[in-house]
Write an enzyme that holds these catalytic residues in place. Sequence first.
Site, PDB file in Angstrom:
ATOM      1  N   HIS A 235     -15.311  -5.782 -44.302  1.00 30.21           N
ATOM      2  CA  HIS A 235     -16.619  -6.401 -44.012  1.00 30.21           C
ATOM      3  C   HIS A 235     -17.681  -5.952 -45.010  1.00 30.21           C
ATOM      4  O   HIS A 235     -18.469  -5.045 -44.696  1.00 30.21           O
ATOM      5  CB  HIS A 235     -17.093  -5.957 -42.619  1.00 30.21           C
ATOM      6  CG  HIS A 235     -16.344  -6.559 -41.487  1.00 30.21           C
ATOM      7  ND1 HIS A 235     -16.780  -7.680 -40.826  1.00 30.21           N
ATOM      8  CD2 HIS A 235     -15.192  -6.193 -40.894  1.00 30.21           C
ATOM      9  CE1 HIS A 235     -15.919  -7.984 -39.872  1.00 30.21           C
ATOM     10  NE2 HIS A 235     -14.954  -7.098 -39.887  1.00 30.21           N
TER      11      HIS A 235
ATOM     12  N   ARG B 143     -11.249  -3.149 -36.652  1.00 37.35           N
ATOM     13  CA  ARG B 143     -10.090  -3.803 -35.995  1.00 37.35           C
ATOM     14  C   ARG B 143      -9.506  -4.871 -36.931  1.00 37.35           C
ATOM     15  O   ARG B 143      -9.346  -6.041 -36.570  1.00 37.35           O
ATOM     16  CB  ARG B 143     -10.498  -4.408 -34.648  1.00 37.35           C
ATOM     17  CG  ARG B 143      -9.356  -4.411 -33.641  1.00 37.35           C
ATOM     18  CD  ARG B 143      -9.847  -4.377 -32.219  1.00 37.35           C
ATOM     19  NE  ARG B 143     -10.625  -5.551 -31.887  1.00 37.35           N
ATOM     20  CZ  ARG B 143     -10.108  -6.676 -31.420  1.00 37.35           C
ATOM     21  NH1 ARG B 143      -8.812  -6.795 -31.223  1.00 37.35           N
ATOM     22  NH2 ARG B 143     -10.891  -7.687 -31.123  1.00 37.35           N
TER      23      ARG B 143
ATOM     24  N   GLU C 120     -20.395  -7.218 -45.590  1.00 39.99           N
ATOM     25  CA  GLU C 120     -21.742  -7.507 -45.054  1.00 39.99           C
ATOM     26  C   GLU C 120     -22.308  -6.346 -44.240  1.00 39.99           C
ATOM     27  O   GLU C 120     -23.492  -6.342 -43.947  1.00 39.99           O
ATOM     28  CB  GLU C 120     -21.738  -8.818 -44.244  1.00 39.99           C
ATOM     29  CG  GLU C 120     -21.160  -8.757 -42.839  1.00 39.99           C
ATOM     30  CD  GLU C 120     -19.637  -8.687 -42.774  1.00 39.99           C
ATOM     31  OE1 GLU C 120     -18.973  -8.589 -43.827  1.00 39.99           O
ATOM     32  OE2 GLU C 120     -19.112  -8.705 -41.645  1.00 39.99           O
TER      33      GLU C 120
ATOM     34  N   SER D 269     -11.179 -13.993 -33.914  1.00 39.44           N
ATOM     35  CA  SER D 269     -10.621 -15.227 -34.466  1.00 39.44           C
ATOM     36  C   SER D 269     -10.210 -16.227 -33.380  1.00 39.44           C
ATOM     37  O   SER D 269     -10.359 -17.437 -33.561  1.00 39.44           O
ATOM     38  CB  SER D 269      -9.439 -14.912 -35.381  1.00 39.44           C
ATOM     39  OG  SER D 269      -8.476 -14.170 -34.681  1.00 39.44           O
TER      40      SER D 269
ATOM     41  N   CYS E  59     -12.258 -10.805 -42.490  1.00 40.63           N
ATOM     42  CA  CYS E  59     -11.628 -10.299 -41.264  1.00 40.63           C
ATOM     43  C   CYS E  59     -11.181 -11.457 -40.355  1.00 40.63           C
ATOM     44  O   CYS E  59     -10.214 -12.135 -40.689  1.00 40.63           O
ATOM     45  CB  CYS E  59     -12.588  -9.335 -40.570  1.00 40.63           C
ATOM     46  SG  CYS E  59     -11.751  -8.155 -39.530  1.00 40.63           S
TER      47      CYS E  59
HETATM   48  N1  GLN Z   1      -9.259  -8.329 -34.641  1.00 40.18           N
HETATM   49  C1  GLN Z   1     -10.126  -9.459 -34.769  1.00 40.18           C
HETATM   50  C2  GLN Z   1      -9.365 -10.773 -34.595  1.00 40.18           C
HETATM   51  O1  GLN Z   1      -8.194 -10.773 -34.465  1.00 40.18           O
HETATM   52  C3  GLN Z   1     -10.827  -9.460 -36.106  1.00 40.18           C
HETATM   53  C4  GLN Z   1     -11.782  -8.317 -36.169  1.00 40.18           C
HETATM   54  C5  GLN Z   1     -12.969  -8.549 -37.034  1.00 40.18           C
HETATM   55  O2  GLN Z   1     -13.258  -9.667 -37.474  1.00 40.18           O
HETATM   56  N2  GLN Z   1     -13.714  -7.506 -37.253  1.00 40.18           N
HETATM   57  O3  GLN Z   1      -9.964 -11.800 -34.587  1.00 40.18           O
END
Ligand code: GLN
Length: 192
Positions: free
Chosen positions: A172, A137, A174, A50, A80
Amino acid sequence: MLKVGVLALQGSVSEHIDMLNRIENVCPVEVKTSEQINEVDALILPGGESTTIGKLLVDFSLHDLLKKRIINGMPVWGTCAGMILLAKKLLPEAHTHLEVMDICVKRNAYGSQACSFETAAFIPSISPKPISLAFIRAPYIESVGKQVEILCTVDNNIVAARENNMLATSFHPEVTDDESVHRYFVRMIEQL
Ligand code: GLN
């Protein structure tokens, strides 16, 4: 044909395009420019990092236009990292990005990459069968505002929610073989 964009600055772009290609009446497009943001009927903000995607949105002068289109009702779905981009509040307290959805999101809520996991859940509004959820994550939603509908919780943590034209998932879809959530998003676009 519905033109559904996938923001293609960083992250799992081709996986979303592949899923959208499996759905009738949908024309998937990679979105990298302000012209493309203006042309699409709806947009997916993919998973990835992000901080990187948020910085690229600013560097490529897409941030303000994208925020405006979402506020004006363009259907958007953040998966996510994409969910982190939509959130009005982040934990631990961090620089927020589009600040459009009334959710407070905890980043890396399950720990490091090694703590990624897959589970299954029954989400009645999305599919009549349980679907598999892949968390990489992942963040989860700590709290939501009054206008936000909670769609799914896993171990009491909110992992999918909707506020009007905005959909957010911690997981996710996808990367699984089930396009139910993509179909739900397309129904949402058609109904808005
Ligand atoms: N941990 C990631 C973040 O903070 C997000 C992880 C993901 O999109 N799979 O951007």
